[in-house]
Scaffold this motif. Structure first.
Motif, PDB file in Angstrom:
ATOM      1  N   VAL A  69       0.839  -1.205   0.000  1.00  0.00           N
ATOM      2  CA  VAL A  69       0.000   0.000   0.000  1.00  0.00           C
ATOM      3  C   VAL A  69       0.871   1.251   0.000  1.00  0.00           C
ATOM      4  N   ASN A  70       1.979   1.207   0.769  1.00  0.00           N
ATOM      5  CA  ASN A  70       2.867   2.380   0.869  1.00  0.00           C
ATOM      6  C   ASN A  70       3.833   2.501  -0.301  1.00  0.00           C
ATOM      7  N   ASN A  92      -7.555   2.139  -6.819  1.00  0.00           N
ATOM      8  CA  ASN A  92      -7.321   2.864  -5.566  1.00  0.00           C
ATOM      9  C   ASN A  92      -8.613   3.527  -5.143  1.00  0.00           C
ATOM     10  N   THR A 106      -7.011  -0.392  -1.392  1.00  0.00           N
ATOM     11  CA  THR A 106      -6.193  -0.582  -2.597  1.00  0.00           C
ATOM     12  C   THR A 106      -6.444  -1.992  -3.105  1.00  0.00           C
ATOM     13  N   ASN A 141      -6.233   0.321   3.336  1.00  0.00           N
ATOM     14  CA  ASN A 141      -4.928   0.988   3.333  1.00  0.00           C
ATOM     15  C   ASN A 141      -4.305   1.004   4.722  1.00  0.00           C
TER      16      ASN A 141
END
Ligand code: 5GP
Ligand code: ZN
Length: 117
Positions: free
Chosen positions: A10-11, A21, A26, A44
């Motif tokens: 996610v990051n 998104n 996500t 997320n």
């Protein structure tokens, strides 16, 4: 959570093929797909699993299932059908402890659970 593989996806710390998104979710392709379409839909923020009370806050589950509808349309399986799946615990073979919804389709999937031989 710092050592969580899906938090890292996610990051953007671990690459993945993102297909959707949303504001709080996500969706990305499973690295080891079991069918032509195999997408994972995750919140997320880190939530351990479906028994984690945080799953029931802030419409997270609603957004995950809403994302599934959108992904199914985008992946072209809304008409042919698909399976939505959440694993929990050892009997279900939960491997990644970050809540995720599998969206699987693109071929006939057979019975919901394989029968013991
Ligand atoms: P579970 O058994 O926990 O419900 O499913 C975890 C899923 O995550 C598996 O289908 C596995 O292939 C997928 N997966 C595990 N690691 C990665 C990864 O690094 N990237 C992606 N895209 N999928 C992963
Ligand atoms: Zn996580």
């Amino acid at each position: 959570m710092s050592d969580c593989i899906f938090c890292k996806i996610v990051n953007g710390e671990i690459p993945s093929e993102t297909v959707y998104n949303g504001p709080h979710v996500t969706a990305f392709r499973d690295i080891n797909p079991v069918a032509p379409v195999h997408v994972l839909i995750v919140p997320n923020r880190h939530i351990d699993d479906i028994r984690d009370p945080r799953a029931f806050e802030d419409d997270i589950l609603t957004e995950m299932f809403d994302a599934a509808n959108k992904v199914a349309e985008m992946e072209g399986v809304a008409g042919s059908g698909y399976r939505l799946l959440i694993n929990y615990g050892p009997d279900a073979n939960l491997v990644v402890p970050h809540l995720h919804l599998h969206l699987i389709g693109g071929r006939p999937l057979g019975p919901m659970v394989s029968r013991r031989k």
